[in-house]
Write a protein that holds these residues in place. Sequence first.
Motif, PDB file in Angstrom:
ATOM      1  N   SER A   1      -2.141   6.967   5.972  1.00 56.05           N
ATOM      2  CA  SER A   1      -2.848   6.476   4.792  1.00 56.05           C
ATOM      3  C   SER A   1      -3.818   7.561   4.333  1.00 56.05           C
ATOM      4  O   SER A   1      -4.053   8.553   5.041  1.00 56.05           O
TER       5      SER A   1
ATOM      6  N   THR B   1       2.587   5.438  -7.001  1.00 56.34           N
ATOM      7  CA  THR B   1       3.035   4.992  -5.686  1.00 56.34           C
ATOM      8  C   THR B   1       4.539   4.741  -5.713  1.00 56.34           C
ATOM      9  O   THR B   1       5.005   3.767  -6.293  1.00 56.34           O
TER      10      THR B   1
ATOM     11  N   ARG C   1       6.021   3.228  -0.421  1.00 59.40           N
ATOM     12  CA  ARG C   1       4.999   2.214  -0.139  1.00 59.40           C
ATOM     13  C   ARG C   1       5.367   1.398   1.088  1.00 59.40           C
ATOM     14  O   ARG C   1       6.530   1.353   1.505  1.00 59.40           O
TER      15      ARG C   1
ATOM     16  N   SER D   1       0.825  -1.206   0.000  1.00 59.25           N
ATOM     17  CA  SER D   1       0.000   0.000   0.000  1.00 59.25           C
ATOM     18  C   SER D   1       0.859   1.256   0.000  1.00 59.25           C
ATOM     19  O   SER D   1       1.937   1.289   0.593  1.00 59.25           O
TER      20      SER D   1
END
Length: 357
Positions: free
Chosen positions: A58, A100, A103, A26
């Motif tokens: 996040s 991204t 991460r 993520s």
Amino acid sequence: MLNWKRTIQAALTLILMGWATPVLSSPIHVLIDVRGNVQVKKAQWKGFIQAESGITLSSEDKIKLGSNASVTVYCSDRNQWTETQAGTYLVSKGCPEGETVIRLCPDCNNDTRRPSGKKEERLKQLPYLISPRNTLVFNDSLTLRWNRVSGASQYKIKVGDWEGQTQETQIVYDGELEPGEFYTVRVVADNGVASTDEDDGQYSWFIVLEEEEAKTLQEQVGAIALQENPEREGLVLAYFYRGNELNAKAIQVLEGLVKSGSQTTTVYQLLGDIYQQVGLSLMAKEVYQQGLALTTEAESEVKAMMQRELGEVEYSLGDRDEAAKWLENAKASYSALGDEVQVEKLAKRIDFILERD
């Protein structure tokens, strides 16, 4: 005896052939500057707490600024978001979806814990590999480091077909490295103990990046420039390296910040996490303790994380009672944050650890 080289190579082969699919990690955003009254609330918390520099966020998390406060977030796509107006903001406002680059590391959400391993006193007697260990590496200058063994005056080092010898606890590898190749490292002290006595070589390996992947990553590293503050840049680089499994590089950066006298607790927490991830339990224990000594906030996610992982370190070193103590401390810290998911996980973990054979 388990052949770790064959096991790791087989897993990598499965991924490359499409028989196993790696979990995509993520995106994370790094809070790099906090001035004045700045609070954060993660999705799983009951309320806002004082922000700590260096923590990750996040897109669903929130930031609240008081009067005359400001905050800067280094977004996953390498853009920086600075907010100076009082109010409450979703992180996604300042860090919208994009490429991204920064991460979460692939194994960071893995709750599988290693079983109890070598005891602390035994580990201190072994020339266990420190770096490069359980990591990808660039095809450039490589320095091998290991633990100093009391009573040993000479060490022999073997990397693939290459061999070296030294009286020091590090040596520069001057052999050839092949892109994409897997290498194991073995250190033998002249008193007969070897690095593989620690874990049969489970963590004593590195893989050289393929040329194209290395080029891409080096270009991304070059674009991470926060020259006005070496510590902020170091933290972002460490998160970047860890997210791309360049653990040795991340450790190198963070060890430099610790040696420079960093007072940022996330530096110690992140370094401890990577030490723990690559199996360096003794070094993780020391750096977590250093970080906890710097914590001042009563409600602190960084403190809770270090307490939790220190408990796991103690368990891996065979001290169940000490492990349970630290996990209880972590449970109390997560309870103060209102993170009931972590509280429940820790309660189950403590029960498991205290089960006697």
